[in-house]
Design an enzyme around this catalytic site. Structure first.
Site, PDB file in Angstrom:
ATOM      1  CB  THR A   1       2.545  -0.596  -4.360  1.00  0.00           C
ATOM      2  OG1 THR A   1       2.716  -0.386  -2.955  1.00  0.00           O
ATOM      3  CG2 THR A   1       2.024  -1.996  -4.592  1.00  0.00           C
TER       4      THR A   1
ATOM      5  CE  LYS B   1      -3.688  -2.292   2.555  1.00  0.00           C
ATOM      6  NZ  LYS B   1      -3.118  -3.449   3.224  1.00  0.00           N
ATOM      7  CB  CYS B   2       4.193   1.745  -0.738  1.00  0.00           C
ATOM      8  SG  CYS B   2       5.583   2.847  -0.967  1.00  0.00           S
ATOM      9  N   GLY B   3       3.049   4.297  -2.365  1.00  0.00           N
ATOM     10  CA  GLY B   3       3.053   4.986  -3.653  1.00  0.00           C
ATOM     11  C   GLY B   3       3.995   4.324  -4.652  1.00  0.00           C
TER      12      GLY B   3
END
Length: 158
Positions: free
Chosen positions: A38, A34-36
Site C-alpha cells: 500500500t 490494506k496491503c504490504g
C-alpha cells in the site's frame, strides 16, 4: 479492441471513456488499502505530481480479490487514499481483475502483456504502462517500485 475502446466508473460515479486519455502516457494500477505494498500510493502520487504536466495519467483500480485487502466501500477507499497518501490521481470504483467478473479493461490489459502467471493478475499493485497511442508497452510485477519505472515513463513522455 484497443485501450481507448474501454470505459470505467470513477469513484464519484462518473463514467470515463479511456479515449479521454488519448495522447497521454497512462499507468494503470490495481490497488489495495490494506496491503504490504500500500505505501506504493506515496510513490505513485510522487510520480504523478512530477510528470502530470508532461502528459502522465495514473489510473487506480481498487480490488478486493487478494486476501480481502480492500474490503471497504468505494467512499472509504477513496478517503483512505486521500487522507493517508494525498492521492490526487484518478481512482476508479472497486473492480475484479481476475475471474468471471473481471473488468473488461483488465481482460484486455492482461491479454496485451502477460505476467509470470500468464493472463492472471498475481497481486495488488500490478502496473501496466500505456503509450500515447494506447499501446500496452509493459507490465510490472506488484513488487516493482513505481520509482523504478520512471525511466520507462520518461522515455514515453519525450
Amino acid at each position: 479492441m484497443k485501450f481507448y475502446d474501454f470505459s470505467a466508473t470513477k469513484m464519484n460515479g462518473q463514467e470515463v471513456r479511456m479515449e479521454e486519455y488519448k495522447g497521454k502516457v497512462v499507468l494503470v494500477v490495481n490497488t489495495a488499502s490494506k496491503c504490504g505494498l500500500t505505501p506504493q500510493f506515496k510513490d505513485l502520487e510522487q510520480i504523478y505530481q512530477e510528470y502530470k504536466d508532461r502528459g502522465l495519467e495514473i489510473l487506480g483500480f481498487p480490488c478486493n480479490q487478494f486476501a480481502n485487502q480492500d474490503s471497504g466501500s468505494n467512499e472509504e477507499i477513496h478517503e483512505f487514499c486521500q487522507l493517508n497518501y494525498g492521492v490526487t490521481f484518478t481512482m476508479f470504483e472497486k473492480i475484479d481483475v481476475n475471474g468471471e467478473n473481471e473488468h473488461p479493461l483488465y481482460k484486455y490489459l492482461k491479454s496485451q502483456a502477460k505476467g509470470i502467471m500468464g493472463n492472471k493478475i498475481k497481486w495488488n499493485f500490478t502496473k501496466f504502462l500505456i503509450d500515447r497511442d494506447g499501446n500496452v508497452i509493459k507490465r510490472y510485477a506488484p513488487t516493482v517500485s513505481p520509482l523504478k519505472i520512471k525511466k520507462d515513463i520518461e522515455a514515453l513522455l519525450k
